[in-house]
Design an enzyme around this catalytic site. Structure first.
Site, mmCIF file in Angstrom:
data_model
loop_
_atom_site.group_PDB
_atom_site.id
_atom_site.type_symbol
_atom_site.label_atom_id
_atom_site.label_comp_id
_atom_site.label_asym_id
_atom_site.label_seq_id
_atom_site.Cartn_x
_atom_site.Cartn_y
_atom_site.Cartn_z
ATOM 1 N N LYS A 251 72.145 50.867 125.259
ATOM 2 C CA LYS A 251 70.892 50.252 124.797
ATOM 3 C C LYS A 251 70.420 49.230 125.824
ATOM 4 C CE LYS A 251 69.472 46.688 122.518
ATOM 5 N NZ LYS A 251 68.110 46.401 122.960
ATOM 6 N N GLU B 91 80.119 40.121 129.760
ATOM 7 C CA GLU B 91 79.633 39.509 131.007
ATOM 8 C C GLU B 91 78.506 38.581 130.580
ATOM 9 O OE1 GLU B 91 81.012 40.116 133.870
ATOM 10 O OE2 GLU B 91 82.196 41.871 133.386
ATOM 11 N N CYS C 142 72.419 35.788 136.402
ATOM 12 C CA CYS C 142 73.540 35.151 135.697
ATOM 13 C C CYS C 142 74.333 34.245 136.629
ATOM 14 C CB CYS C 142 74.445 36.217 135.114
ATOM 15 S SG CYS C 142 74.891 37.467 136.316
ATOM 16 N N GLU D 207 72.270 26.861 130.809
ATOM 17 C CA GLU D 207 71.679 27.885 131.666
ATOM 18 C C GLU D 207 70.172 27.938 131.419
ATOM 19 O OE1 GLU D 207 72.511 31.993 130.630
ATOM 20 O OE2 GLU D 207 72.852 32.456 132.740
HETATM 21 P P1 NAP Z 1 70.526 38.584 125.420
HETATM 22 O O1 NAP Z 1 69.423 38.012 124.661
HETATM 23 O O2 NAP Z 1 71.902 38.163 125.087
HETATM 24 O O3 NAP Z 1 70.364 40.157 125.296
HETATM 25 C C1 NAP Z 1 71.167 41.055 125.988
HETATM 26 C C2 NAP Z 1 71.143 42.397 125.298
HETATM 27 O O4 NAP Z 1 71.729 42.280 124.012
HETATM 28 C C3 NAP Z 1 69.752 42.971 125.049
HETATM 29 O O5 NAP Z 1 69.813 44.369 125.157
HETATM 30 C C4 NAP Z 1 69.477 42.556 123.625
HETATM 31 O O6 NAP Z 1 68.522 43.370 122.983
HETATM 32 C C5 NAP Z 1 70.839 42.739 123.009
HETATM 33 N N1 NAP Z 1 71.092 41.935 121.816
HETATM 34 C C6 NAP Z 1 70.576 40.732 121.484
HETATM 35 N N2 NAP Z 1 71.111 40.303 120.304
HETATM 36 C C7 NAP Z 1 71.988 41.266 119.907
HETATM 37 C C8 NAP Z 1 72.846 41.406 118.791
HETATM 38 N N3 NAP Z 1 72.932 40.475 117.852
HETATM 39 N N4 NAP Z 1 73.605 42.524 118.700
HETATM 40 C C9 NAP Z 1 73.560 43.474 119.651
HETATM 41 N N5 NAP Z 1 72.743 43.403 120.725
HETATM 42 C C10 NAP Z 1 71.980 42.304 120.858
HETATM 43 O O7 NAP Z 1 70.407 38.324 126.979
HETATM 44 P P2 NAP Z 1 69.149 38.522 127.914
HETATM 45 O O8 NAP Z 1 68.203 37.427 127.622
HETATM 46 O O9 NAP Z 1 68.676 39.933 127.863
HETATM 47 O O10 NAP Z 1 69.824 38.337 129.355
HETATM 48 C C11 NAP Z 1 70.024 37.108 129.926
HETATM 49 C C12 NAP Z 1 71.461 36.671 129.820
HETATM 50 O O11 NAP Z 1 72.312 37.666 130.390
HETATM 51 C C13 NAP Z 1 71.746 35.415 130.585
HETATM 52 O O12 NAP Z 1 72.518 34.545 129.826
HETATM 53 C C14 NAP Z 1 72.511 35.910 131.804
HETATM 54 O O13 NAP Z 1 73.326 34.924 132.394
HETATM 55 C C15 NAP Z 1 73.261 37.043 131.246
HETATM 56 N N6 NAP Z 1 73.695 37.981 132.293
HETATM 57 C C16 NAP Z 1 75.006 38.018 132.645
HETATM 58 C C17 NAP Z 1 75.432 38.871 133.656
HETATM 59 C C18 NAP Z 1 76.895 38.927 134.060
HETATM 60 O O14 NAP Z 1 77.269 39.879 134.747
HETATM 61 N N7 NAP Z 1 77.712 37.982 133.684
HETATM 62 C C19 NAP Z 1 74.516 39.686 134.318
HETATM 63 C C20 NAP Z 1 73.175 39.617 133.930
HETATM 64 C C21 NAP Z 1 72.788 38.759 132.902
HETATM 65 P P3 NAP Z 1 66.966 42.954 122.971
HETATM 66 O O15 NAP Z 1 66.543 42.850 124.395
HETATM 67 O O16 NAP Z 1 66.336 44.088 122.265
HETATM 68 O O17 NAP Z 1 66.867 41.651 122.247
#
Ligand code: NAP
Length: 818
Positions: free
Chosen positions: A192, A266, A300, A397
């Site tokens: 997804k 991650e 990230c 962050e």
């Molecule tokens: P996010 O809000 O946590 O969402 C990530 C993914 O999870 C999206 O596909 C989102 O769907 C889904 N999601 C959200 N709530 C969920 C739930 N309760 N159950 C299952 N899935 C759920 O993060 P983001 O804003 O997309 O990305 C930014 C974050 O990713 C930052 O904190 C960044 O540091 C981190 N990141 C980490 C890495 C690493 O390798 N460590 C790499 C890249 C990014 P929807 O989009 O449909 O809400």
């Protein structure tokens, strides 16, 4: 402007990339996408669609399906049906499929890059030159592992159906990081993508089909976070691989607790960039620009905290402000744009809110006087100075083009500031002094360290975090194990399976359970028949035998119910003392720390433990007989195996330091297997000595310090071991042992913020709660779900799985050349 003016100013005009191919692709789908299940486009059962916009222009790009429960069920069923045939497909054949995907990614390179930039807003230069080439690289690299799996990983098999949930900042790259290792190792996938950026995932689905990947191996479900959650909770999914925010990671850890599903997370970061006064300052400025303004800072591992040595701070910040004034913020399809658009208005508002918060917290906000396009979600590069290390903009962050800057005087101060965060994803260090660079790299708690460089990635080096940046690695050989299970081990399907509400109620009840504690603190009698034997081992904390805080003891009974001994009944305070003792010698900060000892020295100490245990073999065997009622032969076998195990880990103490990764960097990428820190261990009841030694030995061999709860039923083998520890040169604090009610003590340890990992070998209920409670600091967990293990069998009781649990990989990138 005349040509001669242009030569004087060196100004350059726009160099737009054509969106034609991307538009043609969108038009070919009538700008509406269904779900990709079993290699077919399937309309969502909900009938709902979501609008995907280009954040640089505000244009509607396409409508994408919103999956519901029926669709998730169908995708999981397709992946399940494909699993057996895919798992048994020879590695060479799987390798050919991955190779084909890599070739097709290259064939569609430009289309993928343009779609990605239009959907996400990132500059085309980045999607074209970094993201998409890395996608191809990941499939080529993992084609290699598919080919080699049968010879190099023959003791392992795939995990099963994997649910993969990705974020919007590197949409196609995060998909490659997840899908390539999963399918290379014989798993099937339900993916997804994030809602804001779904298009490259759909294009990727098409590429998989075009490359001939069999139906059901990769299924792409678009949908909201609710659909993501349906995947997480689906009983037929064996593993969740998640990349996203720490907050959502926490939710998923709780939701999967006790399910037996594997989980890799991650998560977020707040990575430091350390600039020492002897660094090449111009090089450091360019590095910093890349560290924080790459992908609009929505990275990230963005270098979002600048730590600059005080004596050069003013000069450096002046250079930085000048350089910020030269950055070009603009259309993501312009090849000259340095900074593109922010992904969505909500994210733009969040970033702006943080900048205002920074000003409120006393920071001085600088934004250069540069033009922004009239429409689209653009944000100026921003620098916040004069800010305290405790300010929320320094700790949280921001995930945008915002850098906070602080200064330091000494390397010790730099390291302290760098580690003053709950995250641990990456760091970059700028200095011309190699000794200082390596010393700093060793002391920073983060998964990737870049020396005189930044943001380097490669499929051959695992990427992932320490602490609240999550656990698990993506890339490298280390990343494969996220998608593998030892062949002897079936997917645990624990009997303890409850709703969130039931779990909360049970948790409260579980915490109150302290079996066997006498009401009045007097030495207990068991059944009125026997007087208590007057010899009570204490607890072992900080190298000393100490009385339990509450002065309580608990009886240890033999197989017939007769009391065979007493042990201290530890409580919360004892656990806190033990964790503190373990902390005083954990880490690599000073020479006296356990992890900083030479591996040879740790090996010697483990051999010495074996030697001293060997000298008392009969005594330990007799104790096992008394406690368990097993035969003397079986008890002797257990003691002999324990001695052999100490030898094994003495051997491993200096043979698991890491590797040099074969990345595309000119120089060296060193993967160091670092200790995790303080590991809490709750031992199994079966094999009271061997279970205890099998867990203790790998942890300390690899430089961790431990707090151990011995078998609750048969703790005397561990308390007898105090004397072995005392006579074997084990430094105080390295091994701490608290006897008592295992689950009660495990709860305190699972919640403790200074415990870095928790290993729990007990009931399925206890395993659930350990996983559930670990979210306090997102500690790693390793639990048994009540499944017994044959500790005598070396395949189950020792080996690389234990070493992997006792270590975390830090990749240090060292470029070479002028
Ligand atoms: P996010 O809000 O946590 O969402 C990530 C993914 O999870 C999206 O596909 C989102 O769907 C889904 N999601 C959200 N709530 C969920 C739930 N309760 N159950 C299952 N899935 C759920 O993060 P983001 O804003 O997309 O990305 C930014 C974050 O990713 C930052 O904190 C960044 O540091 C981190 N990141 C980490 C890495 C690493 O390798 N460590 C790499 C890249 C990014 P929807 O989009 O449909 O809400």
């Amino acid at each position: 402007m005349t040509v001669s003016d242009l030569f004087k100013t060196m100004a350059y005009g726009p160099a737009p990339e054509s969106p034609d191919a991307a538009n043609a692709w969108l038009d070919a789908h009538a700008r509406q996408f269904k779900l990709f299940i079993h290699n077919e486009w399937v309309a969502p059962s909900t009938g709902d669609y979501y609008d995907n916009f280009n954040p640089a222009t505000g244009d509607l790009l396409a409508k994408t399906a919103q999956a519901g429960q029926k669709d998730v069920d169908a995708a999981v069923a397709a992946a399940r049906a494909a699993f057996e045939p895919w798992r048994t497909t020879p590695g060479h054949v799987r390798a050919r499929y991955l190779y084909a995907i890599a070739r097709h990614v290259q064939k569609h390179h430009r289309l993928l890059a343009v779609v990605e930039s239009m959907d996400n807003g990132k500059p085309i230069r980045e999607s074209r030159d970094i993201d998409v080439p890395l996608v191809a690289r990941h499939f080529y690299y993992h084609a290699g592992w598919a080919q080699l799996m049968e010879s190099e990983l023959r003791d392992y098999g795939p995990v099963g159906v994997v649910g993969q949930i990705t974020p919007w900042n590197f949409p196609i790259l995060m998909i490659a990081w997840k899908v390539a290792p999963a399918i290379a190792m014989g798993n099937t996938v339900v993916l997804k993508p994030a809602s804001y950026t779904r298009l490259s995932a759909l294009l990727f689905a098409e590429i998989c089909a075009e490359a001939g990947l069999p139906p059901g191996v990769v299924n792409v479900i678009t949908g909201s976070s609710k659909a993501g959650n349906m995947i997480v909770k689906h009983p037929d999914v064996d593993k969740i691989a998640f990349t996203g925010s720490t907050d959502v990671g926490r939710i998923l850890r709780r939701q999967t607790a006790g399910s037996g599903k594997r989980l890799s997370l991650e998560l977020g970061g707040k990575s430091p960039v350390i600039v020492y006064d002897d660094a090449d300052l111009d090089g450091a400025i360019e590095g910093l620009v890349d560290a924080i303004w790459f992908n609009q800072g929505q990275v990230c591992c963005a270098g979002s905290r600048l730590l600059v040595q005080e004596n050069i701070a003013d000069r450096f910040l002046e250079k930085l402000r000048w350089r910020m004034g030269k950055l070009r913020v603009g259309d993501s399809l312009d090849k000259n744009s340095d900074i593109g658009a922010i992904v969505d208005q909500t994210q733009w508002d969040t970033i702006d809110g943080w900048v205002k918060q920074g000003a409120k917290e006393g920071g001085v906000v600088f934004q250069p006087d540069i033009p922004l396009p009239e429409k689209g979600l653009f944000y100026k590069p921003t620098l916040i100075t004069h800010i305290s290390p405790a300010a929320s903009v320094v700790q949280e962050e921001i995930f945008g083009p915002v850098l906070v800057a602080m200064s330091f005087r000494t390397p010790e101060e730099a390291i302290e500031l760098a580690n003053n965060t709950r995250f641990g994803l990456a760091a970059s260090i700028w200095t011309d002094n190699l000794n200082k660079a390596i010393d700093t790299a060793q002391k920073i708690k983060a998964g990737s360290i870049w020396i005189n460089c930044t943001n380097l990635f490669d499929a051959a080096a695992g990427f992932g975090g320490y602490r609240e940046s999550g656990f698990g690695r993506e890339g490298g050989k280390e990343g494969l194990f996220e998608y593998l299970r030892p062949r002897w081990e079936a997917r645990p399907r624990p009997g303890y399976n409850v709703s969130d509400e039931e779990r909360d109620a049970a948790l409260a009840a579980w915490a109150r359970t302290i079996p066997g504690r006498p009401a009045n603190g007097a030495a207990p009698m068991t059944d009125g028949k026997l007087p208590v034997i007057d010899r009570t081992p204490k607890l072992f904390i900080g190298g000393k035998q100490v009385r339990p805080d509450g002065y309580y003891t608990r009886p240890v009974c033999g197989p017939d119910g007769a009391v065979v001994g007493q042990v201290g009944d530890g409580n919360r305070k004892d656990i806190r003392d033990a964790v503190e003792a373990a902390h005083t010698v954990a880490g690599m900060w000073a020479k006296d720390r356990w992890a900083a000892r030479a591996p040879y020295n740790r090996a010697q100490i483990l051999y010495y433990l074996a030697e001293n245990l060997g000298a008392r073999e009969e005594e330990f065997a007799a104790r096992i007989v008394t406690m368990t009622g097993r035969t003397a032969k079986s008890a002797r076998e257990e003691v002999a195996a324990a001695i052999s195990r100490l030898f094994s880990y003495a051997a491993w103490a200096d043979k698991y330091g890491g590797t040099v990764q074969e990345t595309s960097l000119r120089g060296a990428t060193i993967a160091a297997n670092e200790p995790v820190g303080v590991i809490a261990i709750a031992c199994p009841d079966e094999y009271p000595l061997l279970g205890f030694i099998s867990l203790l030995a790998p942890a300390i061999a690899r430089g961790n310090t431990v707090v151990v709860i011995p078998s609750e039923k048969h703790p005397l083998s561990a308390t007898d071991f105090y004397q072995v520890l005392e006579t074997s040169d084990v430094p105080p604090g390295v091994v701490n042992i608290v006897t008592g009610a295992r689950d009660h003590l495990a709860k305190v340890l699972a919640e403790h913020d200074d415990v870095d990992s928790m290993w729990y070998f007990g009931s399925s209920e206890g395993s659930t709660f350990v996983e559930y409670l670990s979210v306090s600091n997102m500690k790693r967990t390793w639990v048994s779900y009540g499944e017994p293990r044959d500790w005598l069998d070396p395949a189950q009781g020792e080996g690389e799985d234990f070493l992997r649990e006792a270590t975390q990989v830090k990749n240090v990138w060292l470029p070479s050349g002028e």
